[in-house]
Scaffold this motif. Structure first.
Motif, PDB file in Angstrom:
ATOM      1  N   ASP A  62       0.853  -1.178   0.000  1.00 40.62           N
ATOM      2  CA  ASP A  62       0.000   0.000   0.000  1.00 40.62           C
ATOM      3  C   ASP A  62       0.898   1.239   0.000  1.00 40.62           C
ATOM      4  O   ASP A  62       1.933   1.245   0.673  1.00 40.62           O
ATOM      5  N   PRO A  63       0.522   2.299  -0.737  1.00 42.20           N
ATOM      6  CA  PRO A  63       1.379   3.487  -0.783  1.00 42.20           C
ATOM      7  C   PRO A  63       1.435   4.259   0.533  1.00 42.20           C
ATOM      8  O   PRO A  63       2.356   5.039   0.750  1.00 42.20           O
ATOM      9  N   GLU A  64       0.456   4.053   1.421  1.00 47.13           N
ATOM     10  CA  GLU A  64       0.418   4.816   2.675  1.00 47.13           C
ATOM     11  C   GLU A  64       0.848   4.019   3.902  1.00 47.13           C
ATOM     12  O   GLU A  64       1.165   4.611   4.921  1.00 47.13           O
ATOM     13  N   HIS A  65       0.803   2.709   3.827  1.00 42.13           N
ATOM     14  CA  HIS A  65       1.050   1.879   5.001  1.00 42.13           C
ATOM     15  C   HIS A  65       2.102   0.811   4.702  1.00 42.13           C
ATOM     16  O   HIS A  65       2.244   0.392   3.565  1.00 42.13           O
ATOM     17  N   PRO A  66       2.787   0.336   5.714  1.00 44.29           N
ATOM     18  CA  PRO A  66       3.774  -0.735   5.501  1.00 44.29           C
ATOM     19  C   PRO A  66       3.085  -2.108   5.465  1.00 44.29           C
ATOM     20  O   PRO A  66       3.530  -3.058   6.086  1.00 44.29           O
ATOM     21  N   LEU A  67       1.989  -2.171   4.764  1.00 44.80           N
ATOM     22  CA  LEU A  67       1.177  -3.390   4.667  1.00 44.80           C
ATOM     23  C   LEU A  67       0.934  -3.718   3.204  1.00 44.80           C
ATOM     24  O   LEU A  67       0.981  -2.836   2.342  1.00 44.80           O
ATOM     25  N   THR A  68       0.628  -4.972   2.943  1.00 50.21           N
ATOM     26  CA  THR A  68       0.329  -5.373   1.565  1.00 50.21           C
ATOM     27  C   THR A  68      -1.150  -5.152   1.267  1.00 50.21           C
ATOM     28  O   THR A  68      -1.974  -5.012   2.176  1.00 50.21           O
ATOM     29  N   LEU A  69      -1.478  -5.168  -0.027  1.00 51.95           N
ATOM     30  CA  LEU A  69      -2.873  -5.021  -0.425  1.00 51.95           C
ATOM     31  C   LEU A  69      -3.708  -6.200   0.068  1.00 51.95           C
ATOM     32  O   LEU A  69      -4.889  -6.046   0.355  1.00 51.95           O
ATOM     33  N   GLU A  70      -3.089  -7.359   0.192  1.00 52.65           N
ATOM     34  CA  GLU A  70      -3.798  -8.512   0.757  1.00 52.65           C
ATOM     35  C   GLU A  70      -4.115  -8.277   2.229  1.00 52.65           C
ATOM     36  O   GLU A  70      -5.243  -8.529   2.676  1.00 52.65           O
ATOM     37  N   GLU A  71      -3.144  -7.793   2.999  1.00 52.95           N
ATOM     38  CA  GLU A  71      -3.358  -7.561   4.427  1.00 52.95           C
ATOM     39  C   GLU A  71      -4.437  -6.513   4.686  1.00 52.95           C
ATOM     40  O   GLU A  71      -5.109  -6.550   5.713  1.00 52.95           O
ATOM     41  N   LEU A  72      -4.616  -5.587   3.755  1.00 56.06           N
ATOM     42  CA  LEU A  72      -5.644  -4.555   3.888  1.00 56.06           C
ATOM     43  C   LEU A  72      -6.972  -4.979   3.254  1.00 56.06           C
ATOM     44  O   LEU A  72      -7.925  -4.208   3.252  1.00 56.06           O
ATOM     45  N   VAL A 162       5.418   3.786  -7.774  1.00 53.64           N
ATOM     46  CA  VAL A 162       4.866   2.514  -8.235  1.00 53.64           C
ATOM     47  C   VAL A 162       5.879   1.380  -8.010  1.00 53.64           C
ATOM     48  O   VAL A 162       5.532   0.310  -7.518  1.00 53.64           O
ATOM     49  N   ASN A 163       7.136   1.635  -8.346  1.00 52.51           N
ATOM     50  CA  ASN A 163       8.176   0.616  -8.146  1.00 52.51           C
ATOM     51  C   ASN A 163       8.335   0.247  -6.674  1.00 52.51           C
ATOM     52  O   ASN A 163       8.577  -0.919  -6.348  1.00 52.51           O
ATOM     53  N   GLN A 164       8.182   1.218  -5.789  1.00 56.32           N
ATOM     54  CA  GLN A 164       8.239   0.920  -4.353  1.00 56.32           C
ATOM     55  C   GLN A 164       7.055   0.045  -3.933  1.00 56.32           C
ATOM     56  O   GLN A 164       7.212  -0.857  -3.123  1.00 56.32           O
ATOM     57  N   CYS A 165       5.899   0.294  -4.500  1.00 55.86           N
ATOM     58  CA  CYS A 165       4.707  -0.500  -4.175  1.00 55.86           C
ATOM     59  C   CYS A 165       4.833  -1.931  -4.673  1.00 55.86           C
ATOM     60  O   CYS A 165       4.453  -2.870  -3.979  1.00 55.86           O
ATOM     61  N   VAL A 166       5.356  -2.108  -5.875  1.00 55.35           N
ATOM     62  CA  VAL A 166       5.421  -3.459  -6.464  1.00 55.35           C
ATOM     63  C   VAL A 166       6.702  -4.201  -6.105  1.00 55.35           C
ATOM     64  O   VAL A 166       6.827  -5.371  -6.426  1.00 55.35           O
ATOM     65  N   ASN A 167       7.622  -3.529  -5.413  1.00 52.80           N
ATOM     66  CA  ASN A 167       8.856  -4.186  -5.013  1.00 52.80           C
ATOM     67  C   ASN A 167       8.538  -5.381  -4.130  1.00 52.80           C
ATOM     68  O   ASN A 167       7.910  -5.250  -3.085  1.00 52.80           O
ATOM     69  N   ILE A 168       8.960  -6.535  -4.560  1.00 51.05           N
ATOM     70  CA  ILE A 168       8.675  -7.780  -3.850  1.00 51.05           C
ATOM     71  C   ILE A 168       9.728  -7.979  -2.763  1.00 51.05           C
ATOM     72  O   ILE A 168      10.917  -8.087  -3.055  1.00 51.05           O
ATOM     73  N   LYS A 169       9.265  -8.005  -1.533  1.00 52.89           N
ATOM     74  CA  LYS A 169      10.173  -8.232  -0.396  1.00 52.89           C
ATOM     75  C   LYS A 169       9.844  -9.575   0.204  1.00 52.89           C
ATOM     76  O   LYS A 169       8.695  -9.895   0.442  1.00 52.89           O
TER      77      LYS A 169
END
Length: 170
Positions: A62-72, A162-169
């Protein structure tokens, strides 16, 4: 070029401004899918399915939170449709709040992740689930416009986000 309105709430130092949804509800992640032996066999051509698409996008941040779109709970496997024969993928997502200014950025991140990961033959459609956002028609129109998406990705600051959002960690 058409006017673009890809909203990013950032301060002069590049950090995000106030959070629209400061305390989002966090959901449990789904278990990883068990990989079957036939899926590991490179000689067998298997169809791409909704779970495979979900696995590609579930880890977008998510662009605002240190969470994934799945977690939200922005993304759910049940809101993904794949027609491998016609080479189409449709992903519907649910913003965490009805007035989320990050909805377009989230949709753009989903689209970019899929375009980068899928074979070129696939047509990718990303949209907001009906009735879940105050500006769903405008956001969906923007996400469906290839020229606007291409122009947005030419914006170096937006591309970096966008790259920060899609960066796979891991």
């Amino acid at each position: 070029r058409r006017g673009l309105r890809w909203y990013i709430n950032t301060t002069k130092d590049g950090s995000m401004e106030r959070l629209e949804n400061a305390n989002p509800e966090v959901f449990e992640k789904a278990l990883d899918r068990e990989t079957l032996p036939e899926e590991e066999d490179d000689d067998v051509q298997d169809e791409i399915d909704a779970r495979e698409i979900f696995d590609l996008v579930r880890c977008i941040h998510d662009p605002e939170h240190p969470l994934t779109l799945e977690e939200l709970n922005v993304l759910q496997e049940g809101h993904i449709e794949v027609n491998d024969t016609e080479s189409t993928v449709s992903v519907s997502f649910t913003p965490t709040i009805p007035h989320c200014s990050m909805a377009t950025l989230i949709g753009l991140s989903i689209r970019v992740r899929l375009i980068r990961a899928l074979p070129e033959r696939y047509k990718v459609d990303v949209k907001i689930r009906p009735g879940t956002h105050a500006s769903e028609h405008a956001v969906n129109k923007q996400l469906a416009d290839k020229e606007r998406v291409a122009a947005a990705l030419e914006n170096s600051h937006l591309l970096e986000v966008v790259n920060q959002c899609v960066n796979i960690k891991s």
